[in-house]
Design a protein around this motif. Structure first.
Motif, PDB file in Angstrom:
ATOM      1  N   MET A 198     -53.142   6.279  66.363  1.00 51.77           N
ATOM      2  CA  MET A 198     -52.119   6.942  65.586  1.00 51.77           C
ATOM      3  C   MET A 198     -52.724   8.025  64.700  1.00 51.77           C
ATOM      4  SD  MET A 198     -49.348   4.125  64.488  1.00 51.77           S
ATOM      5  CE  MET A 198     -49.798   2.536  65.097  1.00 51.77           C
ATOM      6  N   LEU A 199     -53.903   7.739  64.192  1.00 46.69           N
ATOM      7  CA  LEU A 199     -54.570   8.729  63.349  1.00 46.69           C
ATOM      8  C   LEU A 199     -54.909   9.976  64.156  1.00 46.69           C
ATOM      9  CD1 LEU A 199     -55.519   9.243  60.476  1.00 46.69           C
ATOM     10  CD2 LEU A 199     -57.694   8.177  61.073  1.00 46.69           C
ATOM     11  N   ALA A 200     -55.351   9.801  65.387  1.00 47.00           N
ATOM     12  CA  ALA A 200     -55.659  10.952  66.249  1.00 47.00           C
ATOM     13  C   ALA A 200     -54.402  11.793  66.483  1.00 47.00           C
ATOM     14  CB  ALA A 200     -56.244  10.472  67.572  1.00 47.00           C
ATOM     15  N   GLU A 201     -53.273  11.128  66.688  1.00 54.16           N
ATOM     16  CA  GLU A 201     -52.013  11.850  66.885  1.00 54.16           C
ATOM     17  C   GLU A 201     -51.618  12.585  65.608  1.00 54.16           C
ATOM     18  OE1 GLU A 201     -48.945  13.391  69.034  1.00 54.16           O
ATOM     19  OE2 GLU A 201     -50.632  12.217  69.804  1.00 54.16           O
ATOM     20  N   LEU A 202     -51.765  11.942  64.456  1.00 54.81           N
ATOM     21  CA  LEU A 202     -51.449  12.584  63.183  1.00 54.81           C
ATOM     22  C   LEU A 202     -52.294  13.840  62.994  1.00 54.81           C
ATOM     23  CD1 LEU A 202     -50.062  12.575  60.368  1.00 54.81           C
ATOM     24  CD2 LEU A 202     -52.002  11.227  59.562  1.00 54.81           C
ATOM     25  N   ALA A 239     -58.674   3.168  57.452  1.00 59.23           N
ATOM     26  CA  ALA A 239     -59.242   2.004  56.771  1.00 59.23           C
ATOM     27  C   ALA A 239     -58.209   0.896  56.706  1.00 59.23           C
ATOM     28  CB  ALA A 239     -59.679   2.379  55.355  1.00 59.23           C
ATOM     29  N   ALA A 240     -58.691  -0.313  56.630  1.00 59.33           N
ATOM     30  CA  ALA A 240     -57.808  -1.446  56.348  1.00 59.33           C
ATOM     31  C   ALA A 240     -57.318  -1.295  54.914  1.00 59.33           C
ATOM     32  CB  ALA A 240     -58.557  -2.760  56.516  1.00 59.33           C
ATOM     33  N   PHE A 241     -56.101  -1.715  54.683  1.00 56.69           N
ATOM     34  CA  PHE A 241     -55.493  -1.583  53.357  1.00 56.69           C
ATOM     35  C   PHE A 241     -56.392  -2.159  52.264  1.00 56.69           C
ATOM     36  CE2 PHE A 241     -52.383  -3.423  50.238  1.00 56.69           C
ATOM     37  CZ  PHE A 241     -51.985  -2.208  49.681  1.00 56.69           C
ATOM     38  N   GLU A 242     -56.934  -3.338  52.528  1.00 59.39           N
ATOM     39  CA  GLU A 242     -57.759  -4.000  51.521  1.00 59.39           C
ATOM     40  C   GLU A 242     -59.091  -3.293  51.285  1.00 59.39           C
ATOM     41  OE1 GLU A 242     -56.097  -5.485  53.966  1.00 59.39           O
ATOM     42  OE2 GLU A 242     -54.669  -6.717  52.857  1.00 59.39           O
ATOM     43  N   ASP A 243     -59.498  -2.440  52.235  1.00 61.33           N
ATOM     44  CA  ASP A 243     -60.762  -1.716  52.087  1.00 61.33           C
ATOM     45  C   ASP A 243     -60.616  -0.413  51.303  1.00 61.33           C
ATOM     46  OD1 ASP A 243     -62.006  -3.712  53.521  1.00 61.33           O
ATOM     47  OD2 ASP A 243     -61.923  -2.610  55.421  1.00 61.33           O
ATOM     48  N   LEU A 244     -59.394   0.062  51.138  1.00 61.14           N
ATOM     49  CA  LEU A 244     -59.183   1.276  50.349  1.00 61.14           C
ATOM     50  C   LEU A 244     -59.363   0.938  48.880  1.00 61.14           C
ATOM     51  CD1 LEU A 244     -56.047   2.706  52.159  1.00 61.14           C
ATOM     52  CD2 LEU A 244     -58.351   3.665  52.193  1.00 61.14           C
ATOM     53  N   HIS A 289     -54.192   9.536  47.470  1.00 58.65           N
ATOM     54  CA  HIS A 289     -53.801  10.170  48.721  1.00 58.65           C
ATOM     55  C   HIS A 289     -52.348  10.618  48.647  1.00 58.65           C
ATOM     56  CE1 HIS A 289     -57.502   8.502  50.410  1.00 58.65           C
ATOM     57  NE2 HIS A 289     -57.194   7.413  49.732  1.00 58.65           N
ATOM     58  N   GLY A 290     -52.012  11.642  49.422  1.00 61.31           N
ATOM     59  CA  GLY A 290     -50.642  12.139  49.462  1.00 61.31           C
ATOM     60  C   GLY A 290     -49.742  11.327  50.371  1.00 61.31           C
ATOM     61  N   LEU A 291     -50.346  10.618  51.313  1.00 64.19           N
ATOM     62  CA  LEU A 291     -49.590   9.788  52.254  1.00 64.19           C
ATOM     63  C   LEU A 291     -50.397   8.547  52.577  1.00 64.19           C
ATOM     64  CD1 LEU A 291     -47.347   9.297  54.462  1.00 64.19           C
ATOM     65  CD2 LEU A 291     -48.836  10.573  56.025  1.00 64.19           C
ATOM     66  N   ILE A 292     -49.737   7.429  52.522  1.00 58.95           N
ATOM     67  CA  ILE A 292     -50.311   6.169  53.002  1.00 58.95           C
ATOM     68  C   ILE A 292     -49.280   5.582  53.946  1.00 58.95           C
ATOM     69  CG2 ILE A 292     -50.992   3.816  52.395  1.00 58.95           C
ATOM     70  CD1 ILE A 292     -51.987   4.887  49.755  1.00 58.95           C
ATOM     71  N   PHE A 293     -49.737   5.170  55.147  1.00 61.03           N
ATOM     72  CA  PHE A 293     -48.779   4.546  56.046  1.00 61.03           C
ATOM     73  C   PHE A 293     -49.351   3.279  56.654  1.00 61.03           C
ATOM     74  CE2 PHE A 293     -50.976   7.199  59.158  1.00 61.03           C
ATOM     75  CZ  PHE A 293     -50.985   6.416  60.298  1.00 61.03           C
ATOM     76  N   ALA A 294     -48.438   2.391  56.952  1.00 60.37           N
ATOM     77  CA  ALA A 294     -48.778   1.127  57.594  1.00 60.37           C
ATOM     78  C   ALA A 294     -47.971   1.057  58.880  1.00 60.37           C
ATOM     79  CB  ALA A 294     -48.425  -0.043  56.686  1.00 60.37           C
ATOM     80  N   ALA A 295     -48.650   0.821  59.974  1.00 63.76           N
ATOM     81  CA  ALA A 295     -47.988   0.761  61.275  1.00 63.76           C
ATOM     82  C   ALA A 295     -47.985  -0.675  61.785  1.00 63.76           C
ATOM     83  CB  ALA A 295     -48.698   1.687  62.259  1.00 63.76           C
ATOM     84  N   ALA A 296     -46.833  -1.337  61.642  1.00 64.70           N
ATOM     85  CA  ALA A 296     -46.638  -2.701  62.136  1.00 64.70           C
ATOM     86  C   ALA A 296     -47.686  -3.676  61.621  1.00 64.70           C
ATOM     87  CB  ALA A 296     -46.605  -2.714  63.665  1.00 64.70           C
ATOM     88  N   ALA A 297     -48.173  -3.446  60.407  1.00 63.42           N
ATOM     89  CA  ALA A 297     -49.219  -4.314  59.872  1.00 63.42           C
ATOM     90  C   ALA A 297     -48.978  -4.720  58.418  1.00 63.42           C
ATOM     91  CB  ALA A 297     -50.572  -3.613  59.973  1.00 63.42           C
ATOM     92  N   LEU A 298     -47.974  -4.187  57.791  1.00 66.44           N
ATOM     93  CA  LEU A 298     -47.772  -4.443  56.367  1.00 66.44           C
ATOM     94  C   LEU A 298     -47.565  -5.929  56.075  1.00 66.44           C
ATOM     95  CD1 LEU A 298     -47.614  -2.908  53.693  1.00 66.44           C
ATOM     96  CD2 LEU A 298     -45.142  -2.826  53.989  1.00 66.44           C
ATOM     97  N   HIS A 299     -46.956  -6.651  56.994  1.00 68.46           N
ATOM     98  CA  HIS A 299     -46.708  -8.077  56.770  1.00 68.46           C
ATOM     99  C   HIS A 299     -48.004  -8.884  56.738  1.00 68.46           C
ATOM    100  CE1 HIS A 299     -46.825  -7.656  61.137  1.00 68.46           C
ATOM    101  NE2 HIS A 299     -47.154  -8.935  61.207  1.00 68.46           N
ATOM    102  N   TRP A 300     -49.126  -8.298  57.173  1.00 70.87           N
ATOM    103  CA  TRP A 300     -50.421  -8.970  57.122  1.00 70.87           C
ATOM    104  C   TRP A 300     -51.080  -8.829  55.750  1.00 70.87           C
ATOM    105  CZ3 TRP A 300     -52.073 -12.273  60.682  1.00 70.87           C
ATOM    106  CH2 TRP A 300     -51.620 -12.159  61.987  1.00 70.87           C
ATOM    107  N   THR A 301     -50.605  -7.919  54.927  1.00 72.97           N
ATOM    108  CA  THR A 301     -51.256  -7.692  53.627  1.00 72.97           C
ATOM    109  C   THR A 301     -50.824  -8.747  52.619  1.00 72.97           C
ATOM    110  OG1 THR A 301     -49.524  -6.177  52.853  1.00 72.97           O
ATOM    111  CG2 THR A 301     -51.397  -5.196  54.030  1.00 72.97           C
ATOM    112  N   ASN A 302     -51.670  -8.948  51.634  1.00 68.10           N
ATOM    113  CA  ASN A 302     -51.392  -9.917  50.576  1.00 68.10           C
ATOM    114  C   ASN A 302     -50.209  -9.427  49.739  1.00 68.10           C
ATOM    115  OD1 ASN A 302     -51.376 -11.655  48.402  1.00 68.10           O
ATOM    116  ND2 ASN A 302     -53.574 -11.521  48.021  1.00 68.10           N
TER     117      ASN A 302
END
Length: 185
Positions: free
Chosen positions: A1-5, A18-23, A29-42
């Motif tokens: 997805m990043l390559a497409e962006l 980066a993984a959310f927890e690693d940021l 940043h001006g944009l942060i997006f989560a692609a089908a993974a937000l439910h995995w975050t704390n």
């Protein structure tokens, strides 16, 4: 997805994978997006972390949605095949919002948040036909299956392959949520 962006933004735009927890807060940043993974975050501190990573006025975007078989009879066959291993393969809403509600999670949490404004939800309809093997490959990316022990994954995939025709039609609508970080007072 990043390559497409990267194909669609100016050459000078900085992108970070980066993984959310690693940021780490500090660089915004001006944009942060989560692609089908937000439910995995704390969930504890999820939105305060996003806020700390976004510049004022920056946008948070989330993409995801359920994968469903278009044919109810085939859906019933898959439900029966997976029953010994999984009651459901749906990702439950993190805040209990039922499917079909006007605003889905995470939009519901974003609307309640003091840190975000201009919360929007859009649905991009997606229908496709695929082989039964590709369908099982798609299921192998869904959280409910990923959480099964490896031996059970193999069994449930085998049972599903036997239960579905060679080609299946799926409805895999993408639910997009956008929210703007409030500007600091």
């Amino acid at each position: 997805m990043l390559a497409e962006l990267r194909k669609h933004v100016p050459a000078g735009a900085k992108t970070v994978q980066a993984a959310f927890e690693d940021l780490r807060p500090g660089e915004r940043h001006g944009l942060i997006f989560a692609a089908a993974a937000l439910h995995w975050t704390n969930p504890e501190g999820r939105w305060s972390r996003v806020t700390a990573l976004l510049e004022p006025g920056g946008v948070f975007a989330s993409f995801g949605g359920p994968v469903q078989l278009a044919d109810p009879a085939v859906e019933d066959a898959v439900r029966a095949a997976r029953a010994p291993f999984l009651e459901s393969d749906e990702v439950p809403s993190a805040d209990g919002t039922p499917r079909g509600h006007d605003m889905q999670w995470p939009g519901t949490e974003l609307q309640r948040s003091e840190w975000f404004t201009d919360v929007q939800q859009s649905v991009i309809e997606r229908r496709s036909t695929m082989s039964s093997r590709d369908y099982v490959g798609l299921l192998s990316t869904i959280s409910a299956y990923l959480e099964l022990p490896t031996s059970e994954q193999e069994q449930v995939y085998s049972r599903i392959l036997q239960a579905v025709p060679e080609r299946v039609e799926i409805a895999a609508d993408i639910i997009v949520h956008l929210a703007r970080r409030r500007c600091e007072q």
